[in-house]
Write a protein that holds these residues in place. Structure first.
Motif, mmCIF file in Angstrom:
data_model
loop_
_atom_site.group_PDB
_atom_site.id
_atom_site.type_symbol
_atom_site.label_atom_id
_atom_site.label_comp_id
_atom_site.label_asym_id
_atom_site.label_seq_id
_atom_site.Cartn_x
_atom_site.Cartn_y
_atom_site.Cartn_z
ATOM 1 N N GLY A 150 46.184 -62.835 -4.007
ATOM 2 C CA GLY A 150 45.520 -62.930 -2.711
ATOM 3 C C GLY A 150 46.422 -62.720 -1.513
ATOM 4 O O GLY A 150 45.980 -62.846 -0.372
ATOM 5 N N LEU A 154 50.786 -54.517 -2.310
ATOM 6 C CA LEU A 154 52.185 -54.933 -2.173
ATOM 7 C C LEU A 154 52.962 -54.864 -3.489
ATOM 8 O O LEU A 154 54.104 -54.439 -3.533
ATOM 9 C CB LEU A 154 52.213 -56.364 -1.615
ATOM 10 C CG LEU A 154 53.551 -56.948 -1.199
ATOM 11 C CD1 LEU A 154 53.357 -57.934 -0.066
ATOM 12 C CD2 LEU A 154 54.272 -57.641 -2.340
ATOM 13 N N CYS A 155 52.345 -55.292 -4.580
ATOM 14 C CA CYS A 155 53.109 -55.356 -5.832
ATOM 15 C C CYS A 155 52.437 -54.538 -6.924
ATOM 16 O O CYS A 155 51.355 -53.989 -6.741
ATOM 17 C CB CYS A 155 53.281 -56.818 -6.276
ATOM 18 S SG CYS A 155 51.894 -57.467 -7.221
ATOM 19 N N CYS A 203 44.572 -55.492 -2.327
ATOM 20 C CA CYS A 203 44.359 -55.989 -3.692
ATOM 21 C C CYS A 203 43.297 -57.087 -3.681
ATOM 22 O O CYS A 203 42.349 -57.056 -4.465
ATOM 23 C CB CYS A 203 45.694 -56.482 -4.248
ATOM 24 S SG CYS A 203 45.603 -57.383 -5.793
ATOM 25 N N CYS A 224 47.930 -59.948 -0.365
ATOM 26 C CA CYS A 224 47.695 -58.768 0.483
ATOM 27 C C CYS A 224 46.237 -58.307 0.383
ATOM 28 O O CYS A 224 45.597 -58.420 -0.663
ATOM 29 C CB CYS A 224 48.675 -57.650 0.161
ATOM 30 S SG CYS A 224 48.541 -56.987 -1.472
HETATM 31 FE FE1 SF4 Z 1 49.183 -60.472 -4.723
HETATM 32 FE FE2 SF4 Z 1 50.353 -58.276 -5.672
HETATM 33 FE FE3 SF4 Z 1 47.709 -58.362 -5.460
HETATM 34 FE FE4 SF4 Z 1 49.156 -58.227 -3.259
HETATM 35 S S1 SF4 Z 1 49.065 -56.661 -4.880
HETATM 36 S S2 SF4 Z 1 47.436 -59.643 -3.631
HETATM 37 S S3 SF4 Z 1 50.933 -59.404 -3.841
HETATM 38 S S4 SF4 Z 1 48.942 -59.637 -6.790
#
Ligand code: SF4
Length: 511
Positions: free
Chosen positions: A437, A481-482, A442, A439
């Protein structure tokens, strides 16, 4: 008891042929090792009779092992039962190359003497007493070993970067937070041969000059945790962990950190935060863990299978190791072959083996005689590959080229009855539930993708929904982000690419 028999019943890990479990291995002094499949309590008398007289309960014999040349110690060469197929002739085993799983199901994982009896800790002894730390790193680099957690980063290079990072205090960490649906390779490796992991970490720690190691493992793996704890105690008792290991003046120990099962904690920065007792949420990189990892110290993070490769590389040499697999993708890879495939089980093959060979030669094709339609590689971050692309070699780059990834090694087979849109929905539901949660793309994007997929699967979707789904998938992929968010749309994008007609079939013509 009444016959005063000398029979030992020894627990082992899994030999990998899940379809045929429960399997009992009967080791008869002077004779072959016999594997009995689908054993039931009623079979005890026949098993004892086999142990005493060599009478083979023919309907239960899976195979005998006589040609597995690395097996020594309490296993016996020679095939006494010529009428039965040998280990190497059973298709499920014949097409595999067992390096990491070589002793799984054959030794007692709770007894360090059994590991030492088959050559365990020889590599650590060799490394610590006769090799310079840089020479060990060079050996691992020359072997071509790449991280088995999914990204495929060269392991030796990561060791070198960690070693050169400024700072006195550093950590090495084993990522045992295996969370992909359908994947249980690391669990099997830890439950079946925990000392192999500890030995790999010991060698790595010495090479990098690190005195503290951590195994980050999910609490949902209680047996693996129990066996690792026992293995740690035994290794300390034998002087293989602790102070002045092998009288070299080198000190090293490992402790276990348990995670609560959040999928995102497999991501390196979230994992480091979780070890520190914080909420397991990813952060922006750089800095990478090798510069600023656990407790802000340089940290080398490798997954279970990567560490397990290290002892055999040191024992047998980089040249031997790099002769297995393909150029740029050396060694073997362990997969959990699951889903709608006939031979479900734990499979180890040289990198570069085709999907076709794994699914048909080893897996024997679809379960219940059904036609295989696709395979999902790489878990929720991966994609679905159709049968027409099954010649694809299983290596890091080739899988990327067809829109999926190696991941940690889950292979989920789908057959003619599987609806691929529903599969995409399953994985998006999983990823959405596991999103931390932090970013927006996502957190919100996956939720909206799930809503659209729910509509389509329910037959209420429109053409516009299909376009919106693709647009959202591409946005989430590019802007999250990830790795979780960046890869979560893969099942949708690959099913839209390879199984477009199944989406079309669910949209009514008027919509
Ligand atoms: Fe969390 Fe990664 Fe999803 Fe961003 S992309 S909400 S950091 S799990």
């Amino acid at each position: 008891q009444t016959k005063n028999l000398d029979i030992s019943l020894v627990k082992t890990g899994c030999i990998g042929f899940c379809k045929e479990e429960p399997i009992v291995s009967v080791s008869i002094p002077g004779k072959a090792l016999v594997l009995l499949r689908k054993v039931k309590p009623d079979d005890v008398e026949r098993i004892i009779s086999l142990a005493l007289h060599g009478d083979v309960p023919s309907d239960r014999v899976l195979c005998t092992i006589s040609d597995w040349d690395h097996i020594t110690g309490n296993l016996v060469y020679g095939n006494e039962f010529d009428t039965f197929p040998e280990y190497g002739e059973i298709p499920f085993f014949a097409h595999q190359k067992k390096v990491i799983l070589r002793d799984s199901g054959l030794i007692n994982p709770e007894d360090i003497d059994e590991y030492i009896g088959i050559g365990g800790y020889f590599a650590a002894y060799k490394a610590l007493t006769s090799m310079k730390p840089d020479a060990i790193i060079d050996e691992v680099k020359r072997s071509g070993l790449r991280g088995r957690g999914g990204a495929g980063f060269p392991a030796g290079l990561k060791w070198e970067i960690t070693k050169k990072a400024p700072g006195e205090e550093k950590f090495i960490v084993c990522n045992a937070d295996e969370g992909d649906p359908g994947a249980y390779m690391n669990r099997n490796e830890m439950e079946s041969d925990p000392h192999m992991l500890l030995e790999g970490m010991l060698i790595g720690a010495y090479a990098m000059g690190v005195s503290e190691g951590l195994i980050y493992i999910r609490a949902e793996y209680p047996l693996a945790i129990e066996r690792l704890m026992l293995a740690l105690d035994q290794a300390r008792t034998y002087g293989l962990l602790g102070k002045n290991i092998f009288n070299t003046g080198f000190d090293f120990d490992i402790r276990i950190a348990t995670g609560a099962g959040a999928f995102v904690c497999g991501e390196s920065t979230a994992l480091a935060a979780s070890i520190e007792g914080k909420t397991g949420r990813p952060r922006l990189r750089p800095p990478r863990l090798t510069e600023k990892g656990v407790f802000g110290k340089p940290t080398d993070l490798n997954n279970v299978e990567t560490w397990c490769n290290v002892p055999v590389i040191i024992a047998k040499g980089a040249l031997w190791y790099s002769s297995i697999g393909a150029k740029g993708n050396t060694g073997t890879k362990v997969f959990s072959l699951v889903g709608k495939v006939d031979n479900i089980g734990m499979v180890e093959v040289p990198l570069g083996t085709s999907l076709h060979s794994i699914i048909y030669d080893i897996g024997n094709g679809g379960a219940l005689g059904k036609e295989v339609k696709a395979v999902q590689t790489g878990g929720p971050s991966g994609g679905c590959i159709p049968v027409r692309l099954f010649d694809t070699p299983v290596d890091f780059e080739s899988l990327n080229q067809v829109g999926t990834m190696m991941g940690s090694g889950g292979l989920v087979v789908m057959d003619e009855d599987t609806n691929m849109v529903d599969i995409a929905r399953y994985f998006i539901n999983f990823a959405s539930g596991e999103s931390c949660g932090k970013c927006v793309p996502c957190r919100e994007g996956l939720k909206h993708m799930l809503l659209i997929l729910n509509r389509i699967v329910a037959g209420k979707g429109t053409r516009q929904d299909i376009g919106l789904l693709r647009e959202l998938a591409e946005t989430v992929q590019k802007t999250s982000l990830c790795g979780l968010g960046q890869t979560a749309p893969n099942p949708v994008l690959t099913t839209m690419q390879y199984f477009k007609e199944e989406y079309d079939d669910l949209i009514s013509p008027e919509a």
